[in-house]
Design an enzyme around this catalytic site. Structure first.
Site: not given
Ligand SMILES: Cc1ncc(COP(=O)(O)O)c(C=O)c1O
Lengths: 147, 416
Positions: B129, B205, B208, B231, B373
């Site tokens: 992401h 990270d 998900q 989430k 993203c």
């Molecule tokens: C794999 C991953 N990392 C990071 C994020 C970022 O999350 P947030 O927008 O809640 O900071 C997301 C959100 O879509 C994600 O799917």
């Protein structure tokens, strides 16, 4: 909720499936890239201006039915017109998209958008306005570069 | 220990715990298939936040009166719940942030600026992401580090064949536990072991993965783990950075201000102990309470049950799409539901994702259309955008059926 028939009018689908003025122009035509950061669509617009007249416009790249048909209809609406007229068409189109901008002139309302009127329904789907205006904003950039 | 979850949850009842899913638009139910984006909230989370604001709201860590002490307990109680939920060794290892993005940036900036030198390498993967790419790219500009990317196999798994070469001489390994585009579940323990063997700082990270399965940060053994509350049935505005006690002690503070200090004089400051050191300013108190309630809810259903439910639904979705549309539908990523979560990025008959999602919205099917993203990954897939349908514990077969049915409507309009 407004119906999809307001959005996907026949003319729009026709321009989407058979886009006019697709492709590229060789230099010295100006080329400018446009992005829709929301959906990742990317287009390149080629502009040939001489003696203050838009002689040719071509568009390449990818996008949804709204952005592609809008680009196709836009090229038809601006080719052969003076830069001043084209800027007026742009203002008129943007005001149809409910985008408030300075400099709207009283005479703009009299400009006919022809096929482009079919995009009027887009206003009811606010997230799609960015799709419809992508090629127009790119054209503005190209005109600015042309001076 | 975790409260015991039931052996086989009543999924119909669970669905009815989510008020938004009981709503109708134009007289038809909402088919919510966008949980990889953000999840819906159960009644218990909404109630916990509302009743805290009605009855218990006060500042935390600052005042001596009983109301404030009780609010502090509620906030710290949420920290303990999250710690237990991810099997952290102690609650102090849980730092509340605004979201996963802030947690990832915190580590890149605080750890990176302290430890990285020009030319140092940071290893990421091609499926990250933007939140786990851009903070490191900022360090390319600020420090002059080098970025390396683990490639992917054709079916969307990490290609780990060249991993030790990539890690050779690297200082950081930061990888997602699960792809938000492909659904791929990565072998975290193996990645951490490889990172360790190369003396890398390792960050995961887990944005998900945490909402959808059992998380055991001790078994993972990474240095840092980041995820978001919104989430996992919690509210927006709160996220988590888990760090090993050792790393958090060494990590310099990210933001300065109230709550994070021990003492301030005109010529300098000293930091409060971990985790307050990383929670400058008034934190998301109400949201922390909500996240605690979300954890309670998830534990009452059972993370193993949730994973099993989603695996079954993912299988059903893949099979239904294929049975109905054959080669007209492309589902990115692996077909093996053991290796993937309930995230389905699809391409359908040359219809642009924006148009597809517009038509699906007509039948209240909520999916994401776009680049998710993850633009570097999208370029690899050769698509500017996809439609992404993502599943959670409140979804059932009727939601999948609505998706499959809705695609046909798009075919009609575009004459394909
Ligand atoms: C794999 C991953 N990392 C990071 C994020 C970022 O999350 P947030 O927008 O809640 O900071 C997301 C959100 O879509 C994600 O799917």
């Amino acid at each position: 909720m407004p119906g999809l028939e307001d959005l996907y009018r026949e003319i729009i689908l026709d321009h989407y499936k058979n886009p006019r003025n697709r492709g590229e122009l060789p230099e010295p035509a100006i080329s400018v890239e446009g992005h829709n950061p929301l959906c990742g669509d990317e287009i390149t617009l080629y502009l040939d201006v001489a003696d203050d007249v838009v002689r040719d416009v071509k568009v390449s790249g990818q996008g949804c039915s709204i952005s592609q048909s809008s680009a196709s209809m836009m090229t038809q609406a601006v080719i052969g017109r003076s830069v001043t007229e084209v800027r007026a068409v742009i203002r008129r189109f943007k005001s149809m998209m409910a985008i408030e901008e300075d400099g709207l002139e009283a005479t703009d309302a009299e400009i006919s958008l022809g096929d482009l009127e079919a995009l009027q329904g887009v206003v009811k789907f606010p997230v799609r306005i960015k799709c419809a205006t992508l090629s127009w904003n790119t054209l503005i950039q190209a005109l600015d570069e042309a001076g | 220990m975790t409260p015991s979850a039931v052996a086989s949850p009543d999924w119909q009842r669970i669905r009815s715990d989510f008020p938004v899913l009981r709503r109708e638009i134009d007289g038809r139910p909402i088919v919510y298939l966008d949980s990889a984006n953000t999840s819906q909230k159960p009644e218990s989370v909404i109630d916990a936040m509302a009743s805290f604001m009605r009855e218990g709201y006060a500042p935390i860590n600052r005042s001596a009166y009983r109301l404030a002490a009780a609010a502090t307990d509620a906030y710290e109680g949420a920290r303990s719940k999250v710690a237990r939920f991810i099997n952290a060794a102690r609650p102090e290892e849980v730092v509340f942030t605004r979201n996963a993005t802030e947690a990832l940036n915190m580590v890149a900036q605080s750890w990176g600026r302290k430890n990285l030198r020009p030319g140092d390498a940071v290893v990421l993967s091609h499926m990250e992401h933007h939140a786990n790419i851009v903070p490191w790219q900022m360090l390319v500009d600020q420090i002059g580090i080098e970025l390396r990317f683990i490639p992917l196999t054709d079916d969307g798994l990490l290609d780990l064949d060249g991993l030790s070469a990539l890690l050779d001489g690297a200082r950081v390994l930061s990888v997602t536990a699960m792809s938000n585009v492909l659904g791929t579940i990565n072998p975290v323990e193996r990645l951490v072991a490889a990172g360790r063997a190369a003396d890398c700082m390792v960050m995961i990270d887990a944005c998900q993965s945490v909402p959808h399965g059992i998380t055991d940060v001790q078994a993972w053994g990474a240095d840092f783990v980041a995820f978001s509350g919104h989430k996992m049935l919690g509210p927006s505005g709160i996220g988590v950075l888990w760090g090993s006690s050792e790393q958090l002690e060494l990590l310099p503070p990210f933001l300065g201000g109230g709550n994070m200090i021990d003492d301030v004089r005109l010529d300098g400051f000293t930091c409060a102990p971990v985790p307050a050191k990383f929670e400058a300013g008034t934190p998301a108190i109400v949201e922390a309470v909500g996240l605690g309630a979300a954890v309670d809810y998830l534990e009452s259903v059972g993370m193993a049950n949730i994973r099993r439910h989603e695996m079954g639904l993912t299988r059903y979705a893949i099979d239904s799409l294929r049975a109905r549309y054959g080669d007209d539908v492309v589902i990115h990523g692996t077909d093996n539901v053991e290796l993937r979560g309930g995230v389905l990025s699809i391409a359908f008959r040359d219809i642009h994702p924006h148009d597809l999602s517009q038509v699906l919205d007509e039948s209240n099917v909520c999916v994401r259309a776009g680049h998710h993203c993850a633009k570097p990954l999208m370029r690899l897939l050769g698509a500017n955008a996809t439609v992404r349908a993502s599943l959670y514990l409140y979804n059932d077969r009727s939601d999948v059926d609505a998706l499959v049915e809705g695609l046909d409507g798009a075919s009609d309009i575009f004459g394909l």
